[in-house]
Scaffold this motif. Structure first.
Motif, mmCIF file in Angstrom:
data_model
loop_
_atom_site.group_PDB
_atom_site.id
_atom_site.type_symbol
_atom_site.label_atom_id
_atom_site.label_comp_id
_atom_site.label_asym_id
_atom_site.label_seq_id
_atom_site.Cartn_x
_atom_site.Cartn_y
_atom_site.Cartn_z
ATOM 1 N N VAL A 4 19.050 86.707 36.595
ATOM 2 C CA VAL A 4 18.386 86.548 37.883
ATOM 3 C C VAL A 4 16.888 86.693 37.633
ATOM 4 O O VAL A 4 16.437 87.681 37.058
ATOM 5 C CB VAL A 4 18.874 87.608 38.895
ATOM 6 N N GLU A 5 16.119 85.687 38.054
ATOM 7 C CA GLU A 5 14.681 85.672 37.783
ATOM 8 C C GLU A 5 13.932 85.786 39.102
ATOM 9 O O GLU A 5 14.007 84.899 39.953
ATOM 10 C CB GLU A 5 14.308 84.368 37.068
ATOM 11 N N ARG A 6 13.213 86.901 39.280
ATOM 12 C CA ARG A 6 12.464 87.130 40.519
ATOM 13 C C ARG A 6 10.980 87.193 40.175
ATOM 14 O O ARG A 6 10.526 88.121 39.508
ATOM 15 C CB ARG A 6 12.933 88.429 41.175
ATOM 16 N N GLU A 7 10.241 86.207 40.635
ATOM 17 C CA GLU A 7 8.844 86.067 40.242
ATOM 18 C C GLU A 7 7.982 87.209 40.781
ATOM 19 O O GLU A 7 8.128 87.629 41.934
ATOM 20 C CB GLU A 7 8.293 84.732 40.752
ATOM 21 N N LEU A 8 7.111 87.701 39.916
ATOM 22 C CA LEU A 8 6.137 88.731 40.302
ATOM 23 C C LEU A 8 4.822 88.056 40.669
ATOM 24 O O LEU A 8 4.285 87.238 39.911
ATOM 25 C CB LEU A 8 5.901 89.680 39.132
ATOM 26 N N SER A 9 4.260 88.420 41.816
ATOM 27 C CA SER A 9 2.982 87.855 42.222
ATOM 28 C C SER A 9 2.286 88.842 43.153
ATOM 29 O O SER A 9 2.714 89.991 43.306
ATOM 30 C CB SER A 9 3.184 86.492 42.903
ATOM 31 N N SER A 10 1.208 88.382 43.804
ATOM 32 C CA SER A 10 0.458 89.184 44.783
ATOM 33 C C SER A 10 -0.154 90.434 44.154
ATOM 34 O O SER A 10 0.125 91.566 44.540
ATOM 35 C CB SER A 10 1.357 89.575 45.960
ATOM 36 N N PHE A 11 -1.025 90.201 43.145
ATOM 37 C CA PHE A 11 -1.744 91.307 42.512
ATOM 38 C C PHE A 11 -3.186 91.339 43.004
ATOM 39 O O PHE A 11 -3.748 90.326 43.452
ATOM 40 C CB PHE A 11 -1.710 91.170 40.990
ATOM 41 N N GLN A 12 -3.793 92.502 42.894
ATOM 42 C CA GLN A 12 -5.191 92.680 43.245
ATOM 43 C C GLN A 12 -5.823 93.643 42.261
ATOM 44 O O GLN A 12 -5.130 94.312 41.491
ATOM 45 C CB GLN A 12 -5.320 93.212 44.663
ATOM 46 N N ALA A 146 8.349 87.721 35.603
ATOM 47 C CA ALA A 146 9.441 87.824 36.571
ATOM 48 C C ALA A 146 10.282 89.037 36.215
ATOM 49 O O ALA A 146 10.251 89.522 35.083
ATOM 50 C CB ALA A 146 10.293 86.556 36.558
ATOM 51 N N LEU A 147 11.032 89.514 37.191
ATOM 52 C CA LEU A 147 11.918 90.648 36.980
ATOM 53 C C LEU A 147 13.353 90.157 36.842
ATOM 54 O O LEU A 147 13.777 89.234 37.534
ATOM 55 C CB LEU A 147 11.826 91.632 38.141
ATOM 56 N N THR A 148 14.085 90.784 35.935
ATOM 57 C CA THR A 148 15.524 90.602 35.867
ATOM 58 C C THR A 148 16.164 91.876 36.432
ATOM 59 O O THR A 148 15.476 92.714 37.006
ATOM 60 C CB THR A 148 15.975 90.354 34.424
ATOM 61 N N GLU A 149 17.452 92.039 36.259
ATOM 62 C CA GLU A 149 18.126 93.178 36.894
ATOM 63 C C GLU A 149 17.525 94.510 36.487
ATOM 64 O O GLU A 149 17.266 95.381 37.310
ATOM 65 C CB GLU A 149 19.616 93.150 36.572
ATOM 66 N N HIS A 150 17.277 94.678 35.172
ATOM 67 C CA HIS A 150 16.726 95.949 34.686
ATOM 68 C C HIS A 150 15.443 95.774 33.886
ATOM 69 O O HIS A 150 14.833 96.754 33.488
ATOM 70 C CB HIS A 150 17.745 96.662 33.785
ATOM 71 N N GLY A 151 15.054 94.529 33.614
ATOM 72 C CA GLY A 151 13.947 94.296 32.703
ATOM 73 C C GLY A 151 12.959 93.275 33.220
ATOM 74 O O GLY A 151 12.779 93.103 34.427
ATOM 75 N N VAL A 152 12.319 92.586 32.296
ATOM 76 C CA VAL A 152 11.233 91.659 32.606
ATOM 77 C C VAL A 152 11.451 90.372 31.821
ATOM 78 O O VAL A 152 11.934 90.381 30.686
ATOM 79 C CB VAL A 152 9.868 92.275 32.240
ATOM 80 N N MET A 153 11.056 89.252 32.440
ATOM 81 C CA MET A 153 11.105 87.942 31.795
ATOM 82 C C MET A 153 9.692 87.384 31.730
ATOM 83 O O MET A 153 8.933 87.488 32.695
ATOM 84 C CB MET A 153 12.023 87.004 32.577
ATOM 85 N N ARG A 154 9.347 86.812 30.581
ATOM 86 C CA ARG A 154 8.010 86.243 30.361
ATOM 87 C C ARG A 154 8.123 84.777 29.984
ATOM 88 O O ARG A 154 8.992 84.387 29.218
ATOM 89 C CB ARG A 154 7.329 86.992 29.205
ATOM 90 N N HIS A 155 7.206 83.957 30.551
ATOM 91 C CA HIS A 155 7.157 82.534 30.212
ATOM 92 C C HIS A 155 5.746 82.161 29.752
ATOM 93 O O HIS A 155 4.760 82.580 30.368
ATOM 94 C CB HIS A 155 7.504 81.662 31.424
ATOM 95 N N PHE A 250 10.445 85.009 26.744
ATOM 96 C CA PHE A 250 10.955 86.275 26.225
ATOM 97 C C PHE A 250 11.574 87.036 27.381
ATOM 98 O O PHE A 250 10.912 87.286 28.396
ATOM 99 C CB PHE A 250 9.826 87.104 25.598
ATOM 100 N N THR A 251 12.844 87.397 27.254
ATOM 101 C CA THR A 251 13.552 88.133 28.288
ATOM 102 C C THR A 251 13.992 89.471 27.723
ATOM 103 O O THR A 251 14.818 89.522 26.812
ATOM 104 C CB THR A 251 14.774 87.346 28.788
ATOM 105 N N GLN A 252 13.401 90.525 28.251
ATOM 106 C CA GLN A 252 13.692 91.886 27.792
ATOM 107 C C GLN A 252 14.677 92.516 28.766
ATOM 108 O O GLN A 252 14.421 92.598 29.961
ATOM 109 C CB GLN A 252 12.391 92.675 27.745
ATOM 110 N N ASP A 253 15.806 92.991 28.243
ATOM 111 C CA ASP A 253 16.881 93.436 29.125
ATOM 112 C C ASP A 253 16.526 94.650 29.972
ATOM 113 O O ASP A 253 16.972 94.757 31.124
ATOM 114 C CB ASP A 253 18.135 93.761 28.294
#
Length: 875
Positions: A4-12, A146-155, A250-253
């Motif tokens: 499951v890939e949930r995009e991270l955004s809205s940073f300041q 992006a976030l996965t269930e317990h980790g992070v995904m990078r593109h 790269f998908t880190q669990d």
């Protein structure tokens, strides 16, 4: 694997972020209070002038717990050239003035561009040499984090024309582009060296290097390293997904990110930089560079008993004139005679009635001994209850009981119920240390950590989480989930405990720990590894070479494969010869196998031995003796690995040869030639059945390189760099070429010791190695030859290093030789460091290439091994 890939955004900007023109050591963003994922923090800094570190953490995404990074320097200060808060962008030039390190051979002005108007977008740009800018690397727009269930995904966007190298021990071919890989360790017995993934190691270090193109200034090479022990997945352009097309992921669990970017000129520079961050390879003892014997078939025997077979090993070596430096005791010594199961750190006294006496006899013959040990316990192990009661096992919170699984227990395919020992617990480490100490007391010279992938099939299992050293971000005290800690921290702790126990017992000696599995941190404690339980086939012989080369790029530089194949059928005589000929060129040379069929129609024994095929024994003997003659060279190469992260075995585009466009062609890149010491010896193995000649491309160090290459087997073999030539590879020898200007130290072609008295002569159990002058087979290292390769004219300088090969903090001797070519050859040599006094004194026997009839000016000519040598005094 689907995530499951949930995009991270809205940073300041974070509070207190530096303004344009300000100097800082870090720059941070935070997720907006209105963002779907609150309280995430993104930070970047420059731990080195050519290395960028990015972290991303959130409420349930802590920094990965690890101690894989050893770099202790404070981050480099940087100045923000442009900061536009309204459009959410920043520009940071680097390296900063005055901070260009020797590690970055590219010496290019770069800038980091950061945009967070949508998702975070980081890009690195540099001068293109024509007044413009070119992008070196960058995030995939609108999909970077992006976030996965317990980790992070990078593109990231992918450089489709680049080579992608590294990732440690990965199946061939050497270029990883267009493929995907699991970052975890697995017991991959009888794997396919071109297809199987994962293998045994956990190495999230990926290099991207541009191909050289004539007339185009190359971009910098860069690498990405994720300092985590979590399981992960690297996809290197295999996945295609519109509207983004091809990219790498790269998908880190588990856990948040600690991500490093390293920049430099070619693969050599980024590997060297990575060594500054995670530590340079350990210095391997000299005796572990010779022929290492092994064989499960010997140690498993009940009739005749294993001790009887193993005690005959020195006599067999002497009978067949095969030098041998060490032998591995497979786990047959731990087999319970009643149940047939392996109980680690116990002794089968029926097979081994006098274990210590057996070891002493091998030591007298100059053969070191290293035993197989495994970090798990069957539930019938005599110490299982004790370790369990002291909280030394992983815990299954669902069953409220020790985590149990199936583990290998006896023969092929046999397993039993048991538990992996939790090496993050004091009780687990104590059990391991006590067991190691019992083997040291029995005379062992090192430890062979095997079956240490920690195959725990549930991320929810709990570990004790008590460590004897500080982590970058330690988890909360008490139990921690295996998914976050990563299984491989246990592999590291096994290596550390073996290393520390050996060191405590013999503080003056270099600890020798061999490990099958490993994370990045494990190699602070294990100085040797191998590519696991391979299978006998020509295909797997060929595949062992690209695996070797990517291991070298990944700082696993003392490695090799099981010669002849561990599993499967016995190799044919020709296959065995070719595997030995390749193996003697690798940093670690071990003939090891378990061949269960004792009724093989060939009539050979149930393990691979140098003498199993009498018809080819002379060829095998010549290859092994070649290895011993070149041992001073390999010892010096290991010093280069330890000092400068230079791999013993390197791909053809290493260092200055990266500028040669021809090394990137499919034929050369997917061939099997490799440097043995970049720029000096070129290995040209024959790895196909019936291959009696080989076409070989001779790399150029620059467009104007006019160097010659010399065939070490032919007096007429001189060839120009940049050409493709045909080399003879009869069954009698592999192809071997020396580049003009090389200087290769050689010694005697059998086992020798570097001291008459002291740790190089006397083993830890007090046994003196029997020298040949007293009837033994071990000689003194009192001869030093030097092979030099002058052209028609020119001057050359090389240096090599010598030591006693055993001391933990060794004195060293660095010898610099300079030679000049003309009608005569002039040679001068001097000790630039002379703390170690070699047994050969100051007399250096210089050999010219085969067929070169010139003389060395002012030197005395003598005959040595059927060749003319010129004796030069080292000043």
């Amino acid at each position: 694997m689907v995530y499951v890939e949930r995009e991270l955004s809205s940073f300041q900007l974070a509070a207190g972020a530096p303004s344009a023109g300000a100097t800082a050591t870090s720059f941070s963003l935070v997720s907006s209070p209105k963002a779907p994922f609150k309280d995430f923090v993104y930070t970047l800094e420059f731990p080195l002038a050519n290395a960028l570190r990015v972290t991303l953490t959130g409420p349930d995404r802590p920094l990965p717990p690890h101690d894989n990074v050893v770099l202790k320097t404070a981050p480099v200060e940087f100045t923000i050239a442009l900061l536009n808060e309204r459009t959410c962008e920043a520009v940071i030039p680097f390296p900063q003035p005055g901070n260009t390190p020797d590690l970055d051979g590219a010496h290019k002005a770069r800038e980091l561009r950061l945009n967070w108007a949508d998702s975070i977008l980081l890009e690195i740009w540099e001068d293109d040499g024509a007044g413009g800018k070119v992008r070196v690397c960058g995030d995939l727009a609108s999909r970077s984090y992006a976030l996965t269930e317990h980790g992070v995904m990078r593109h990231w966007w992918i450089e489709r024309d680049n080579l992608h190298l590294g990732l440690g021990e990965k199946a061939g071919p050497i270029d990883l582009t267009g493929r995907s890989f699991q970052i975890t360790g697995s017991d991959s017995a009888c794997y396919d060296a071109y297809e199987t993934d994962p293998l045994y190691k956990h190495t999230p270090f990926l290099v991207s290097t541009p191909r050289a193109v004539e007339g185009r200034q190359p971009r910098s090479t860069y690498a990405i390293y994720h300092a985590t022990n979590s399981n992960a997945l690297w996809d290197i352009g295999r996945h295609h997904d519109d509207p983004w097309g091809y990219f790498k992921t790269f998908t880190q669990d588990w856990g948040g990110l600690e991500e490093w970017y390293l920049f430099g000129k070619g693969v050599k520079e980024v590997t060297r930089t990575w060594a500054e961050i995670v530590g340079k390879p350990m210095l391997v003892g000299r005796d572990w560079l010779g022929y290492l014997a092994s064989g499960m078939g010997l140690g498993e025997s009940d009739e005749p008993i294993a001790q009887e077979l193993l005690s005959q090993w020195p006599a067999l070596c002497k009978k067949h004139d095969i030098p041998c430096s060490a032998i591995h005791f497979s786990s047959g010594y731990t087999v319970d005679p009643e149940t047939g199961n392996r109980n680690v750190f116990t002794m089968n006294t029926k097979r081994y009635p006098d274990f210590k006496g057996l070891v002493g006899g091998l030591h007298k013959a100059g053969i070191k001994v290293v035993p197989n040990i495994k970090p798990y316990m069957l539930n019938i192990h005599p110490q299982y209850a004790k370790v369990h009661d002291n909280d030394g096992l992983f815990y299954d919170d669902h069953l409220k009981a020790p985590a149990q699984t199936r583990i290998w227990s006896s023969g092929i395919g046999c397993n039993g119920k048991g538990s992996w020992v939790d090496m993050t617990s004091p009780a687990g480490r104590q059990w391991w240390a006590d067991g190691v100490k019992s083997l040291i007391d029995a005379g062992m010279d090192g430890m062979w950590n095997d079956n240490n992938e920690f195959s725990l099939h549930d991320d929810e299992f709990l570990a004790h989480n008590d460590f004897p050293h500080a982590f970058v971000s330690p988890a909360a005290p008490g139990k921690a989930k295996v998914g976050l800690l990563g299984r491989m921290i246990n592999t590291e702790m096994v290596a550390k405990t073996s290393h520390d126990t050996l060191l405590a017992a013999n503080p003056e000696r270099r600890p020798y720990v061999l490990t099958r599995s490993g994370n990045v941190g494990a190699f602070k404690y294990a100085c040797g590894t191998w590519t696991g339980d391979n299978e006998t086939s020509w295909k797997n012989l060929r595949g062992s070479q690209p695996i070797q080369l990517n291991c070298g790029i990944s700082l696993m530089q003392s490695t090799g494969s099981d010669i002849g194949g561990f599993g499967g059928p016995l190799p044919s005589p020709e296959l065995f010869v070719r595997w030995v000929q390749l193996g003697v060129t690798h940093a670690r040379f071990c003939i090891h196998a378990f061949k269960p069929s004792k009724d093989d129609p060939s009539g050979a024994s149930a393990t691979n031995t140098p003498w199993m095929y009498p018809a080819v024994l002379p060829v095998i003997r010549d290859a092994i003796k070649w290895r011993y003659a070149f041992l001073p060279y390999f010892n010096s190469l290991m010093w280069g690995s330890h000092d400068d992260a230079e791999p013993t075995n390197a791909w053809l585009g290493w260092g200055e040869f990266a500028s040669d466009p021809n090394v990137y062609t499919d034929k050369v890149l997917n061939g099997f030639d490799a440097w043995i010491g970049a720029g000096q010896l070129l290995s040209v193995p024959a790895l196909h059945e019936g291959e009696l000649t080989r076409d070989v491309y001779l790399p150029k160090a620059s467009a104007s390189d006019t160097s010659l290459y010399f065939d070490l087997h032919s007096p007429h073999g001189q060839y120009a760099a940049g050409t493709t030539v045909s080399i003879a590879t009869p069954l009698e020898h592999m192809g071997l070429l020396a580049r003009e200007g090389a200087a290769i130290p050689i010694g005697k072609n059998y086992h020798t010791v570097t001291q008459r008295t002291g740790p190089a002569r006397t083993t830890p159990d007090g046994v003196d190695i029997e020298l040949e002058e007293d009837g033994g087979v071990v000689g003194l290292d009192d001869f030093r030859g030097l092979l030099i390769f002058p052209g028609e004219k020119g001057g050359y300088t090389r240096t090599w290093t010598e030591d006693d090969g055993i001391s933990r903090a060794p004195a060293r001797a660095d010898i610099e030789v300079t030679y000049t070519a003309g009608a005569e050859i002039t040679v001068a040599a001097q000790f630039t460091v002379h703390d170690f006094k070699p047994l050969w004194g100051r007399a250096l026997h210089v050999f010219l290439p085969l067929g070169d009839v010139r003389v060395v000016k002012g030197a005395k000519a003598v005959e040595r091994d059927g060749r003319v040598a010129y004796v030069v005094d080292v000043l």
